[in-house]
Design an enzyme around this catalytic site. Sequence first.
Site, mmCIF file in Angstrom:
data_model
loop_
_atom_site.group_PDB
_atom_site.id
_atom_site.type_symbol
_atom_site.label_atom_id
_atom_site.label_comp_id
_atom_site.label_asym_id
_atom_site.label_seq_id
_atom_site.Cartn_x
_atom_site.Cartn_y
_atom_site.Cartn_z
ATOM 1 N N ASP A 38 18.112 25.251 72.744
ATOM 2 C CA ASP A 38 18.385 26.687 72.908
ATOM 3 C C ASP A 38 19.780 26.953 73.480
ATOM 4 O OD1 ASP A 38 16.012 27.595 71.839
ATOM 5 O OD2 ASP A 38 14.962 27.595 73.756
ATOM 6 N N ALA A 41 15.242 37.619 82.618
ATOM 7 C CA ALA A 41 15.087 36.380 83.384
ATOM 8 C C ALA A 41 13.931 35.533 82.852
ATOM 9 C CB ALA A 41 14.878 36.709 84.862
ATOM 10 N N SER A 65 6.827 32.942 62.690
ATOM 11 C CA SER A 65 7.987 32.043 62.813
ATOM 12 C C SER A 65 8.889 32.094 61.582
ATOM 13 C CB SER A 65 7.514 30.607 63.026
ATOM 14 O OG SER A 65 8.636 29.748 63.000
ATOM 15 N N LYS A 77 6.199 25.300 74.811
ATOM 16 C CA LYS A 77 7.398 24.526 75.158
ATOM 17 C C LYS A 77 7.236 23.689 76.434
ATOM 18 C CE LYS A 77 10.704 27.606 72.867
ATOM 19 N NZ LYS A 77 11.983 28.340 72.992
HETATM 20 P P1 ATR Z 1 11.502 35.006 76.829
HETATM 21 O O1 ATR Z 1 10.855 33.828 77.481
HETATM 22 O O2 ATR Z 1 11.438 34.983 75.328
HETATM 23 O O3 ATR Z 1 12.888 35.246 77.319
HETATM 24 P P2 ATR Z 1 9.893 36.797 78.476
HETATM 25 O O4 ATR Z 1 9.681 35.744 79.484
HETATM 26 O O5 ATR Z 1 8.717 37.538 77.966
HETATM 27 O O6 ATR Z 1 10.587 36.261 77.168
HETATM 28 O O7 ATR Z 1 10.998 37.794 79.013
HETATM 29 C C1 ATR Z 1 11.195 39.053 78.502
HETATM 30 C C2 ATR Z 1 12.284 39.719 79.326
HETATM 31 O O8 ATR Z 1 12.375 41.096 78.915
HETATM 32 C C3 ATR Z 1 11.985 39.735 80.812
HETATM 33 O O9 ATR Z 1 13.205 39.586 81.508
HETATM 34 C C4 ATR Z 1 11.382 41.121 81.006
HETATM 35 O O10 ATR Z 1 11.508 41.632 82.325
HETATM 36 P P3 ATR Z 1 10.386 41.277 83.428
HETATM 37 O O11 ATR Z 1 10.682 39.903 83.924
HETATM 38 O O12 ATR Z 1 10.561 42.333 84.470
HETATM 39 O O13 ATR Z 1 9.050 41.378 82.727
HETATM 40 C C5 ATR Z 1 12.228 41.931 80.067
HETATM 41 N N1 ATR Z 1 11.597 43.209 79.710
HETATM 42 C C6 ATR Z 1 10.567 43.416 78.867
HETATM 43 N N2 ATR Z 1 10.260 44.732 78.797
HETATM 44 C C7 ATR Z 1 11.124 45.383 79.625
HETATM 45 C C8 ATR Z 1 11.323 46.758 80.002
HETATM 46 N N3 ATR Z 1 10.573 47.742 79.494
HETATM 47 N N4 ATR Z 1 12.319 47.044 80.878
HETATM 48 C C9 ATR Z 1 13.090 46.054 81.395
HETATM 49 N N5 ATR Z 1 12.948 44.741 81.082
HETATM 50 C C10 ATR Z 1 11.978 44.407 80.213
#
Ligand code: ATR
Length: 279
Positions: A107, A134, A20, A71
């Site tokens: 956020d 997403a 962090s 969270k």
């Molecule tokens: P946070 O809550 O911090 O936003 P997360 O829920 O882990 O993090 O989301 C990471 C995002 O990066 C997701 O949208 C993920 O896509 P998926 O929902 O398909 O997992 C995206 N992401 C991570 N690695 C990826 C990759 N190699 N290609 C495309 N999208 C990726």
Amino acid sequence: MTFTGAATVAGVAGWPITHSRSPRIHNYWLRKYHIDGVYVPFAIDPDGAREAFRAIPSLGLAGMNVTVPHKETAYKAMDEVDRWAQRLKAVNTIVVRDGVLYGANTDAYGFLESLREAQPSWRADIGPAVVLGAGGAARAIVAALQDEGATDIFIANRTVARAKALQDELGDPVRSIAWDERAEALDGAALIVNTTTLGMEGQPPLDLMLDALPPDAVVYDIVYVPLETPLLAAARARGNPAVDGLGMLLHQARPGFCDWFGTDPEVGQVLRDHVLEAL
Ligand code: ATR
């Protein structure tokens, strides 16, 4: 740093917590404003997270920030929440008010403040926004854009079901599109936001053709390690305004600091450099 027995104590709860950056940010402000206070990391095992949050008033803490993976647990443990926490079902800032646990989510605020700071002329209704990803960050950003009056918000995510779920939950003008349609969706867009982990240190770069993107569209990447992601470098190379993810991190920290320590702190270049030194 000096603090006395009368110091106001706050911190950040996560698991793990060693990564962090929040202690660096808040303790910088505490020094800058000569406040008798301290901000510490709390490594809190998920099994005990609810109990830990409920104990904040009895421990005499002013409050806490909350990060991954707590969270949602924090949201459920609060006595009262603000409208953003209610909407996102997640709390990232806890404030003790008259012994009552009050949860906020800053956020969306952090995103909008950082965007306005970097691009003062930006307005949500000037054209479509394309959001990549997403997850939790996308959810806050899409909700923020929706709240600001965006006319069209397209979400492209590798797992399309998650984008569809966000569309169903948030409603108009949010629309999910296929991950393969992300480059075409840039045609006519006024803003593009990368909320995925792609481009982050140790991750592959985001594979995105910017050819269709209008030259004045703002390109925002929430990744801040590195500060200049391949996406931002490509945007700058073709003349698009580019906004890095450090501003969101710094601005989302302000409301908590203000509530706990009584000063609305400034986000300036010195703080940016101070945080960058440790990235
Ligand atoms: P946070 O809550 O911090 O936003 P997360 O829920 O882990 O993090 O989301 C990471 C995002 O990066 C997701 O949208 C993920 O896509 P998926 O929902 O398909 O997992 C995206 N992401 C991570 N690695 C990826 C990759 N190699 N290609 C495309 N999208 C990726």
